[in-house]
Design an enzyme around this catalytic site. Sequence first.
Site, PDB file in Angstrom:
ATOM      1  N   SER A 299     -11.476  -0.233   3.368  1.00  0.00           N
ATOM      2  CA  SER A 299     -11.104  -0.589   4.201  1.00  0.00           C
ATOM      3  C   SER A 299      -9.607   1.141   4.352  1.00  0.00           C
ATOM      4  O   SER A 299      -9.049   1.177   4.547  1.00  0.00           O
ATOM      5  CB  SER A 299      -9.555  -1.374   4.329  1.00  0.00           C
ATOM      6  OG  SER A 299     -10.905  -2.595   3.389  1.00  0.00           O
TER       7      SER A 299
ATOM      8  N   GLU B 160      -5.984   4.059   5.646  1.00  0.00           N
ATOM      9  CA  GLU B 160      -5.270   4.083   4.658  1.00  0.00           C
ATOM     10  C   GLU B 160      -5.740   5.020   3.609  1.00  0.00           C
ATOM     11  O   GLU B 160      -4.567   5.686   3.358  1.00  0.00           O
ATOM     12  CB  GLU B 160      -5.526   2.370   3.858  1.00  0.00           C
ATOM     13  CG  GLU B 160      -5.283   2.291   2.532  1.00  0.00           C
ATOM     14  CD  GLU B 160      -5.810   1.264   2.530  1.00  0.00           C
ATOM     15  OE1 GLU B 160      -6.161   1.063   1.017  1.00  0.00           O
ATOM     16  OE2 GLU B 160      -5.572  -0.359   2.424  1.00  0.00           O
TER      17      GLU B 160
ATOM     18  N   ARG C 164       0.638  -1.258  -0.043  1.00  0.00           N
ATOM     19  CA  ARG C 164      -0.076  -0.080  -0.078  1.00  0.00           C
ATOM     20  C   ARG C 164       1.230   1.275  -0.228  1.00  0.00           C
ATOM     21  O   ARG C 164       0.089   2.415   0.620  1.00  0.00           O
ATOM     22  CB  ARG C 164      -0.906  -0.077   0.796  1.00  0.00           C
ATOM     23  CG  ARG C 164      -1.501  -1.502   1.421  1.00  0.00           C
ATOM     24  CD  ARG C 164      -2.684  -1.134  -0.375  1.00  0.00           C
ATOM     25  NE  ARG C 164      -4.146  -2.568   0.106  1.00  0.00           N
ATOM     26  CZ  ARG C 164      -3.615  -3.779  -0.794  1.00  0.00           C
ATOM     27  NH1 ARG C 164      -2.392  -3.380  -1.522  1.00  0.00           N
ATOM     28  NH2 ARG C 164      -4.483  -4.510  -0.517  1.00  0.00           N
TER      29      ARG C 164
END
Length: 352
Positions: free
Chosen positions: A249, A344, A166
Amino acid sequence: MSDRLADHTTLRLGGPARTWVRATSEEELVAAVSEADAAGEPVLVVGGGSNLVVADEGFAGTVVEVATRGVSADVGDSDDPTCGGALVTVAAGETWDDLVARAVERGWVGVEALSGIPGSVGATPVQNVGAYGQEVAQTIASVRVWDRKLRGIRTFAAADCGFGYRTSRFKVDRYDANGGRHLVLSVTFQLRQGSLSAPVAYGELAAALGVETGQRAPLAEVRSAVLALRAGKGMVLDPADHDTWSAGSFFTNPVVPADVVPEGAPAWPAEGGLVKTSAAWLIEHAGFGKGHGLDRDPAPVALSTKHTLALTNRGTATAADLLALAREVRDGVEATYGIALVNEPVLVGCSL
């Protein structure tokens, strides 16, 4: 056109921008960002708005909406389509899932498990978007950017993109507090040609397809299975379903030493001898189940009733409401397990 960020983000949160520019060409995109940079004006670049939490006060600067379009493909001439390849260059403003649908239709292999992810193509290398065993880093050949510091166009080969879990150099290299140094203009993907998917690497997806992990399946079946799995978790956008009013998420899966992982928690090998564990497991076992927050009055925000990793706007939320819930979950997990969850989505004008 609305200048409220709430009308341009999947969370439907965020106040107004001082200035809004919609760039429909690469030239307009570079000019808008460059002019604001030259004037010392804060800049926020917005694509699909699926990974943003913007403060209720809005953004005291220029928001540049990336609305560029264009997909071109250089397809191999192999008589055997399973041996050929497609080099596909896509403008940053194209919708990601539209590209995946096109890839599946045309037999371009390698992004089918990334079906249903909201947002724009230009955002995918920044976060190294991934799901169900695939990451865009596996198929990206190069990323073309406007370097806001050097004031010129550069092209980074995949090996120079700094891809990790990520993350990427496009996320890490900052120009200022509001944005990255590299403005993505287009992304080129190297995709195999064929009728079968890449090896299915995620157990849940393999089970849904009725295959063993590592086996392949028809592209269209993989896309359908992923969309069904995502819909079951509230991860496919639906204006009528508040469980999808989210940024996906909200926390990344922690990467920690093996001895830190709680007994019974999932664990997968990661780089440097570390392991990756499940943020969703930690959240649920720390006492934050699906729908946490809905029992409150009022209940403007809650964890999704379908997936504990999604923090959702139930229709009347403010960004402050959402951040309060995020802090509650983050602090509760750390108090229970000593593991600090990391958000995130990008936070603009606000923080945890």
